[in-house]
Design an enzyme around this catalytic site. Structure first.
Site, PDB file in Angstrom:
ATOM      1  N   CYS A 108       0.866  -1.180   0.000  1.00  0.00           N
ATOM      2  CA  CYS A 108       0.000   0.000   0.000  1.00  0.00           C
ATOM      3  C   CYS A 108       0.904   1.232   0.000  1.00  0.00           C
ATOM      4  CB  CYS A 108      -0.894  -0.037   1.249  1.00  0.00           C
ATOM      5  SG  CYS A 108      -1.931   1.415   1.423  1.00  0.00           S
ATOM      6  N   CYS A 119     -10.835  14.973   4.713  1.00  0.00           N
ATOM      7  CA  CYS A 119     -11.838  14.062   5.277  1.00  0.00           C
ATOM      8  C   CYS A 119     -11.599  13.972   6.786  1.00  0.00           C
ATOM      9  CB  CYS A 119     -11.739  12.680   4.638  1.00  0.00           C
ATOM     10  SG  CYS A 119     -11.780  12.744   2.830  1.00  0.00           S
ATOM     11  N   GLY A 165      -2.443  10.414   1.065  1.00  0.00           N
ATOM     12  CA  GLY A 165      -2.596  11.299  -0.083  1.00  0.00           C
ATOM     13  C   GLY A 165      -3.665  10.885  -1.065  1.00  0.00           C
ATOM     14  N   GLU A 166      -3.991  11.798  -1.956  1.00  0.00           N
ATOM     15  CA  GLU A 166      -5.009  11.568  -2.977  1.00  0.00           C
ATOM     16  C   GLU A 166      -4.296  11.412  -4.337  1.00  0.00           C
ATOM     17  OE1 GLU A 166      -8.165  10.838  -3.535  1.00  0.00           O
ATOM     18  OE2 GLU A 166      -7.745  11.160  -5.653  1.00  0.00           O
ATOM     19  N   LEU A 221     -16.543   6.149  -1.214  1.00  0.00           N
ATOM     20  CA  LEU A 221     -17.872   6.754  -1.221  1.00  0.00           C
ATOM     21  C   LEU A 221     -18.294   7.180   0.188  1.00  0.00           C
ATOM     22  CD1 LEU A 221     -19.521   7.248  -3.726  1.00  0.00           C
ATOM     23  CD2 LEU A 221     -20.832   5.191  -3.223  1.00  0.00           C
ATOM     24  N   HIS A 222     -18.423   6.221   1.069  1.00  0.00           N
ATOM     25  CA  HIS A 222     -18.718   6.426   2.501  1.00  0.00           C
ATOM     26  C   HIS A 222     -20.093   7.006   2.811  1.00  0.00           C
ATOM     27  CE1 HIS A 222     -14.590   5.354   2.964  1.00  0.00           C
ATOM     28  NE2 HIS A 222     -14.102   6.532   2.650  1.00  0.00           N
ATOM     29  N   ASN A 296     -11.397   3.063  11.297  1.00  0.00           N
ATOM     30  CA  ASN A 296     -10.226   2.935  12.144  1.00  0.00           C
ATOM     31  C   ASN A 296     -10.176   4.169  13.039  1.00  0.00           C
ATOM     32  OD1 ASN A 296      -8.340   0.927  12.218  1.00  0.00           O
ATOM     33  ND2 ASN A 296      -6.868   1.996  10.929  1.00  0.00           N
TER      34      ASN A 296
END
Ligand code: SAH
Ligand code: SF4
Length: 357
Positions: A108, A119, A165-166, A221-222, A296
């Protein structure tokens, strides 16, 4: 801090070839060096024994292979997951995680130091944005874990851009890293074994759809109503759900690849049956899969992951409406595998991937 040293992992094959040609080297050199970098995973130019000694010396003087240095490692109790805090050449730190489950060896990777998307539940978001990573700094994280695995007679099978990061806010470097890692003459990772996770940057999703890649796109999405998503994924105010889901549909249409939707279940926030229904309504006609994960804990967000009964009830709605999903066990929690959290620990530091990315 200025650092003019040429970073070899930042170069694509053509750039490496023209650098070596400028040194007066024959054209086959680039292929030799590329293989040392991405097939043999050489840690130093000294190891590149089929290069003339003078060239090895010059490369060692003018360039560097060392983009990430391990400063801290956390291992899960079962030894299957390790999370490394990596220092970059300018002193910034990022996190990267290696997960070994069944036959998969998944890295990852981070794409930025911090993140500007804000967020509230995310440790990386809580840190704010510091800078983009270069393509080489992204690639070097994968190479780092590939070396760790090589040492144990094993190899990396999957990569997820799901660390700090995005990735679509650092579009060029993320795409260059994906292309380099999937180069059949080099690192040879199948594009189908690479996942890019995005918060949902609509223009970049459309752009990505046209790149001719076979990677998996995961969209965080969330929430399935704009009211709620505006709160927990603030970029939703700029790119609301309608255009986002349209972009996802275009991605599926253009690539024929199934899309993944990430949904972190937050107790009392997005784990009720009405959100499950709204989710199913929005994505029912899409070639899609939902990954349900538990929130988390992170320092600045006073919420918890959903309890079992709510997870089951949420999943039951998806079952009933025929939406495919997986409940991901977050095995990394014990080692703060939520990205950003190791860094916060050492400063004040992603939830990254579930075990299967
Ligand atoms: N910026 C990208 C990729 C990095 S975040 C994105 O947002 O998709 C990787 C994943 O971890 C995202 O799905 C993100 O929503 C999720 N995530 C962030 N913080 C989390 C937390 N505290 N608990 C569970 N998942 C979290
Ligand atoms: Fe950035 Fe992703 Fe964290 Fe949101 S969840 S703040 S987009 S890293």
């Amino acid at each position: 801090m200025t650092d003019d040293t040429l970073r070899v992992y930042d170069l694509d094959r053509e750039e490496l070839a023209s650098y070596l040609a400028n040194l007066g080297e024959p054209s086959y050199r680039a292929h030799q060096v590329w293989e040392w970098l991405y097939v043999h995973l050489a840690k130093s130019f000294e190891q590149m024994t089929n290069l003339p000694e003078s060239l090895r010396g010059r490369l060692a003087e003018e360039t560097t292979l060392q983009l990430v240095e391990v400063v801290d490692t956390l291992r899960s109790a079962d030894g299957r997951t390790r999370k490394d805090l990596l220092r970059l050449r300018d002193g910034e730190t990022i996190e990267a995680v290696l997960m070994r489950y069944e036959r998969r060896r998944t890295a990852c990777l981070s794409t930025q130091v911090g993140c500007a998307m804000g967020c509230p539940f995310c440790a990386t978001g809580q840190m704010g944005f510091r800078r983009n990573l270069s393509s080489g700094e992204i690639v070097a994280q994968a190479v780092h874990f590939a070396r760790v695995l090589q040492h144990a007679g094993d190899s990396l099978t999957n990569v997820v851009l799901m660390g700090m990061g995005e990735p679509l806010a650092n579009y060029e470097a993320s795409l260059a890293a994906i292309r380099r890692l999937s180069d059949p003459a080099g690192f040879r990772l199948g594009q189908r074994h690479i996942t890019l996770s995005t918060v949902g940057l609509v223009p970049e999703i459309h752009r990505l759809a046209g790149e001719g890649l076979q990677i998996t796109l995961a969209v965080s999405l969330h929430a399935a109503t704009d009211d709620l998503r505006n709160q927990i994924v603030p970029i939703n105010r700029r790119y609301p759900l309608d255009p986002l889901i349209d972009a996802c549909a275009a991605y599926v249409e253009q690539t024929s690849r199934r899309i993944s939707f990430e949904w972190a279940l937050i107790k009392g926030v997005n784990d009720g049956p009405e959100q499950a229904h709204a989710l199913a309504n929005r994505i029912q006609s899409l070639l899609a899969h939902v990954n349900l994960i538990l929130l988390n804990p992170s320092p600045d967000y006073q919420r918890e992951g959903s309890n079992r009964a709510h997870v089951r009830a949420f999943a039951a709605v998806l079952d009933q409406l025929g939406v495919p999903y997986t409940i991901r066990v977050r095995r990394g929690t014990a080692i703060q595998a939520g990205c950003g959290q190791l860094r916060q620990r050492s400063e004040r530091g992603c939830p990254g991937a579930g075990p299967e990315g």
